[in-house]
Enzyme design. Sequence first.
Site, PDB file in Angstrom:
ATOM      1  CG  HIS B 123      -1.913   0.983   1.358  1.00  0.00           C
ATOM      2  ND1 HIS B 123      -1.668   2.279   1.728  1.00  0.00           N
ATOM      3  CD2 HIS B 123      -3.243   0.895   1.142  1.00  0.00           C
ATOM      4  CE1 HIS B 123      -2.807   2.945   1.733  1.00  0.00           C
ATOM      5  NE2 HIS B 123      -3.780   2.142   1.381  1.00  0.00           N
ATOM      6  CG  ASP B 200       0.709  -2.146   6.205  1.00  0.00           C
ATOM      7  OD1 ASP B 200      -0.243  -2.216   7.011  1.00  0.00           O
ATOM      8  OD2 ASP B 200       0.631  -1.554   5.110  1.00  0.00           O
ATOM      9  CE  LYS B 226      -7.011   0.448   6.372  1.00  0.00           C
ATOM     10  NZ  LYS B 226      -7.713   0.748   5.120  1.00  0.00           N
TER      11      LYS B 226
HETATM   12  C1  PLP Z   1      -2.273  -2.681   3.699  1.00  0.00           C
HETATM   13  C2  PLP Z   1      -2.588  -1.287   4.142  1.00  0.00           C
HETATM   14  N1  PLP Z   1      -1.642  -0.551   4.725  1.00  0.00           N
HETATM   15  C3  PLP Z   1      -1.880   0.691   5.159  1.00  0.00           C
HETATM   16  C4  PLP Z   1      -3.101   1.292   5.028  1.00  0.00           C
HETATM   17  C5  PLP Z   1      -3.286   2.696   5.495  1.00  0.00           C
HETATM   18  O1  PLP Z   1      -4.110   2.786   6.578  1.00  0.00           O
HETATM   19  P1  PLP Z   1      -4.598   4.196   7.125  1.00  0.00           P
HETATM   20  O2  PLP Z   1      -5.126   4.935   5.949  1.00  0.00           O
HETATM   21  O3  PLP Z   1      -5.642   3.860   8.115  1.00  0.00           O
HETATM   22  O4  PLP Z   1      -3.422   4.875   7.721  1.00  0.00           O
HETATM   23  C6  PLP Z   1      -4.125   0.560   4.427  1.00  0.00           C
HETATM   24  C7  PLP Z   1      -5.467   1.159   4.286  1.00  0.00           C
HETATM   25  O5  PLP Z   1      -5.955   1.533   3.271  1.00  0.00           O
HETATM   26  C8  PLP Z   1      -3.861  -0.751   3.973  1.00  0.00           C
HETATM   27  O6  PLP Z   1      -4.809  -1.465   3.362  1.00  0.00           O
END
Ligand code: PLP
Lengths: 149, 407
Positions: B123, B200, B226
């Site tokens: 991500h 992550d 989430k």
């Molecule tokens: C695998 C992964 N990492 C990181 C994130 C980022 O999370 P946040 O936007 O809550 O900081 C997400 C969410 O979209 C994700 O799916």
Amino acid sequence: MDKLRELYQSMILDHSQHPHNYKVLAGANLTADGHNPLCGDQITIYIKVENDLIKEISFQGQGCAISKASTSIMTTILKGKTVNEAQAIFIKFQHMIKSGEYDIEEMGKLAVLAGVHKYPVRVKCAILPWHTAVNSLKSTDQSEVFSTE
Amino acid sequence: MPFDVQKVRADFPNLRQQVHGKPLVYLDNAATTHKPQSVINAVSNFYSKYNANVHRALYQQAAEATEAYEAVRDKVAQLINAPDRRSIVFTSGTTESINLLAYAWGRHNLRPGDEILVTEMEHHSNLIPWQLAARDTGATLRYIPIRDDGTLDLENPEQYFTDKTKLVAFTHQSNVFGAINPARQIIELAHAVGAITVVDAAQSVPHMAVDVVELDCDFLAFSGHKMLGPTGVGVLYGKPELLEQMSPFFGGGEMIRTVTMEKSTWAEIPWKFEAGTPKIAQVIGLGAAINYLNQLSYKTIGQYEQELTDYTLASLKDLDGLTIHGNPQQRGPVISFNVDAVHPHDLAQFLDEEGVAIRAGHHCAQPLMQRLGVPATSRVSIYLYNTKAEIDIFIESITNTIRFMTG
Ligand SMILES: Cc1ncc(COP(=O)(O)O)c(C=O)c1O
């Protein structure tokens, strides 16, 4: 679903499935890339301009039905127009896409896209090709990337 | 106790909402999840019954707020089996947790010639912070490639894990394919070359028991929103000895011990990393979300989601002209696909008219989209409150859309 089906009526589907002027243009003296990072839509527009007149215009790329149809219709409209005329149409088209208001005389075929204004997230899809083409016509730079973001 | 999804659904007020006159079928849980009434109440109770700042005042309500806030730290520690509550830093989310590391660890430990290792399925929030850290320190960013089935290619690890590797950051579960990565193996490979590991866990903690001791990860990050919790709160887990060595990220109130005109000394961990008034209401809400998950148990949730994911995969495979991206054996409830005849945006728009919420786009993983050779995909992601009946509506809506779009 009916409202949406109305928007995706045959003309839009037809243009997106069988886009007009979908090719690389030999002899193009302007090439512009349009990119909508949110969607991943990517189009390249090829234009042959001579003395401020758009002699030919074509495109290639990937995008949703709305952006493809919008690009396809745009190429049929812009051929034979001057740069200033193109810009004037763009301004009216943009107004129609954002508000749903338009003059049918002025918009002609473009009016099939008027319903996009009910889907604010999709406004960018319809406008991307115009943004890309008109901005590149206005700029002196011969190869640019335009982004909706 | 058998899992009763209707009973679960009754706890989620937003699941009773209608969209375009149709019941909401929410299948974008990888983006964010809905909140049970208990979480909403926990946040609301804090504001209406004991609203106060934490760690500062002597009056009764401040003590209550501090106690509630700090109790969640223990709850989080327990959830991921962290032996030491000082390992748990509250942040605003996964993104902040990873940025904290990229600054407070990365900027102080990376040198020109060092390598940061990530994967092709990250991500953006576990990629951009490392790109920036590499740019600022002269370190190099390298990628573990993926195979066509959506899993990591760890065939020849010595290609990627070298004595130059200083940090390995990877997603526990892909937010695009749903693939669950072999975290233990990656962490062992990293430790064998002396590298620090960052997991992550934004997509794994909501669905499965994650044990930081078993993983032996150095850092781990996830987001409250989430996993049934409020937005604006997340967690950074770190091994205490590493957190202790690190410099602060943000400076301000709460994170100091003594301050003079010239310099300051830092509070103990984890408070060293919690500058300013923390996300008190959100942390308390996260505590209620953890209670909710615990009460159902990860085992039950996992079994139910697996069943629903298998059902969805089987139903999607029955559709003509539909490609599912990746086919990982170990997977969570996330499925990405493309329909030949319909662009993801058109599909998502038609599904929305039926009340079905899915995601279309690059899912904040543009390098992965390039690797797949598609500009965008459609993604369906399931959570514990979804039902087979909802999957049927989803599948029927796809069928209708394909039929309409292909004439
Ligand atoms: C695998 C992964 N990492 C990181 C994130 C980022 O999370 P946040 O936007 O809550 O900081 C997400 C969410 O979209 C994700 O799916």
